[in-house]
Design a protein around this motif. Structure first.
Motif, short mmCIF file in Angstrom:
data_model
loop_
_atom_site.label_atom_id
_atom_site.label_comp_id
_atom_site.label_asym_id
_atom_site.label_seq_id
_atom_site.Cartn_x
_atom_site.Cartn_y
_atom_site.Cartn_z
N THR A 43 0.86 -1.18 0.00
CA THR A 43 0.00 0.00 0.00
C THR A 43 0.89 1.22 0.00
O THR A 43 2.07 1.14 0.33
CB THR A 43 -0.92 0.02 1.24
OG1 THR A 43 -0.08 0.07 2.39
CG2 THR A 43 -1.80 -1.20 1.29
N VAL A 80 -7.04 -6.76 -6.65
CA VAL A 80 -7.97 -5.80 -6.05
C VAL A 80 -9.35 -6.42 -5.91
O VAL A 80 -10.03 -6.24 -4.89
CB VAL A 80 -8.00 -4.49 -6.87
CG1 VAL A 80 -9.08 -3.55 -6.35
CG2 VAL A 80 -6.63 -3.81 -6.81
N ASP A 81 -9.78 -7.18 -6.91
CA ASP A 81 -11.08 -7.87 -6.83
C ASP A 81 -11.13 -8.82 -5.63
O ASP A 81 -12.20 -9.04 -5.05
CB ASP A 81 -11.36 -8.66 -8.11
CG ASP A 81 -11.65 -7.76 -9.31
OD1 ASP A 81 -11.90 -6.56 -9.11
OD2 ASP A 81 -11.58 -8.28 -10.44
N GLY A 83 -9.84 -8.19 -2.82
CA GLY A 83 -9.86 -7.41 -1.58
C GLY A 83 -8.52 -6.82 -1.17
O GLY A 83 -8.43 -6.20 -0.12
N HIS A 84 -7.50 -6.99 -1.98
CA HIS A 84 -6.18 -6.44 -1.65
C HIS A 84 -5.99 -5.12 -2.36
O HIS A 84 -6.56 -4.88 -3.42
CB HIS A 84 -5.08 -7.43 -2.06
CG HIS A 84 -5.24 -8.78 -1.46
ND1 HIS A 84 -4.96 -9.04 -0.15
CD2 HIS A 84 -5.70 -9.94 -2.00
CE1 HIS A 84 -5.22 -10.33 0.10
NE2 HIS A 84 -5.68 -10.89 -1.00
N GLN A 85 -5.18 -4.25 -1.79
CA GLN A 85 -4.85 -2.95 -2.37
C GLN A 85 -6.08 -2.14 -2.75
O GLN A 85 -6.18 -1.62 -3.88
CB GLN A 85 -3.94 -3.13 -3.59
CG GLN A 85 -2.66 -3.86 -3.29
CD GLN A 85 -1.80 -3.98 -4.51
OE1 GLN A 85 -1.54 -2.99 -5.18
NE2 GLN A 85 -1.34 -5.18 -4.81
N PRO A 86 -7.04 -1.96 -1.84
CA PRO A 86 -8.25 -1.21 -2.19
C PRO A 86 -7.98 0.24 -2.58
O PRO A 86 -8.80 0.85 -3.27
CB PRO A 86 -9.10 -1.30 -0.92
CG PRO A 86 -8.12 -1.58 0.17
CD PRO A 86 -7.03 -2.40 -0.45
N TRP A 87 -6.83 0.78 -2.21
CA TRP A 87 -6.48 2.15 -2.60
C TRP A 87 -6.39 2.29 -4.12
O TRP A 87 -6.54 3.39 -4.65
CB TRP A 87 -5.17 2.59 -1.94
CG TRP A 87 -3.98 1.73 -2.26
CD1 TRP A 87 -3.59 0.59 -1.61
CD2 TRP A 87 -3.04 1.93 -3.31
NE1 TRP A 87 -2.46 0.08 -2.20
CE2 TRP A 87 -2.09 0.88 -3.25
CE3 TRP A 87 -2.90 2.89 -4.30
CZ2 TRP A 87 -1.03 0.77 -4.13
CZ3 TRP A 87 -1.83 2.79 -5.19
CH2 TRP A 87 -0.91 1.73 -5.09
N LEU A 89 -8.57 1.62 -6.13
CA LEU A 89 -9.89 1.99 -6.63
C LEU A 89 -10.16 3.50 -6.50
O LEU A 89 -11.21 3.97 -6.92
CB LEU A 89 -10.97 1.20 -5.88
CG LEU A 89 -10.88 -0.32 -6.02
CD1 LEU A 89 -11.89 -1.00 -5.11
CD2 LEU A 89 -11.07 -0.74 -7.46
N ASP A 90 -9.22 4.23 -5.92
CA ASP A 90 -9.38 5.67 -5.69
C ASP A 90 -8.28 6.42 -6.46
O ASP A 90 -7.10 6.30 -6.12
CB ASP A 90 -9.27 5.95 -4.19
CG ASP A 90 -9.43 7.41 -3.84
OD1 ASP A 90 -9.33 8.28 -4.72
OD2 ASP A 90 -9.64 7.69 -2.65
N ALA A 142 -15.46 -0.47 -9.58
CA ALA A 142 -14.68 -1.69 -9.31
C ALA A 142 -13.40 -1.75 -10.13
O ALA A 142 -12.63 -2.70 -9.99
CB ALA A 142 -15.52 -2.93 -9.59
#
Length: 154
Positions: A43, A80-81, A83-87, A89-90, A142
């Motif tokens: 991250t 990311v799908d 659930g890893h590295q959700p950042w 998505l921004d 997503a």
């Protein structure tokens, strides 16, 4: 002593097993070639990438963004799908992570001019960059964001 029919059946079974094992090895090796060093990226705040000891100021003009192959984009989207590295998505967080890692900036301010354009300022030097971002895998909430390119404006 086994008959020639029994011996032939065992040879066919053995041949099928050898082919199956060989195909498995080929698939595993091909996946390693498509995804070298598949450890998930850290991250932004936990980056293990070596950071410059001082802030790096990009030269005036344009510079390249993140360079991902299509296979790397697909792998990152899958990560990311899951659930890893959700950042990822921004777009603002992606812009922040990009300058922190690429230029060693600490605490940059990020203002989104539009969903694909981030204006990022280094609080130490006042250097301002405009980054172009895109969603190379899927569009919408997503889809991951990456930095495509940038330009130093001050």
């Amino acid at each position: 002593m086994a008959s020639s029919g029994t011996r032939r059946r065992w040879l066919v079974v053995l041949a099928v097993l050898v082919v199956a094992v060989g195909m498995t090895v080929v698939v595993v090796l091909a996946r390693q070639d498509d995804h070298p060093a598949q450890a998930p990226a850290p991250t932004p705040s936990q980056s293990t990438a070596p950071r410059p000891t001082t802030t790096v100021t990009p030269v005036p003009g344009k510079f390249g963004g993140e360079e991902f192959t299509p296979a790397q984009v697909a792998a990152l989207q899958s990560t990311v799908d899951a659930g890893h590295q959700p950042w990822r998505l921004d777009p603002a967080q992606v812009a922040r992570a990009f300058v922190e890692i690429r230029f060693g900036w600490t605490g940059p301010s990020v203002a989104m001019a539009d969903p694909h354009t981030a204006e990022v300022t280094d609080p130490v030097t006042g250097t301002k960059l405009v980054l172009q971002l895109g969603q190379p895998a899927k569009l919408g909430q997503a889809g991951i964001w990456i930095v495509l390119s940038g330009v130093r404006v001050t």
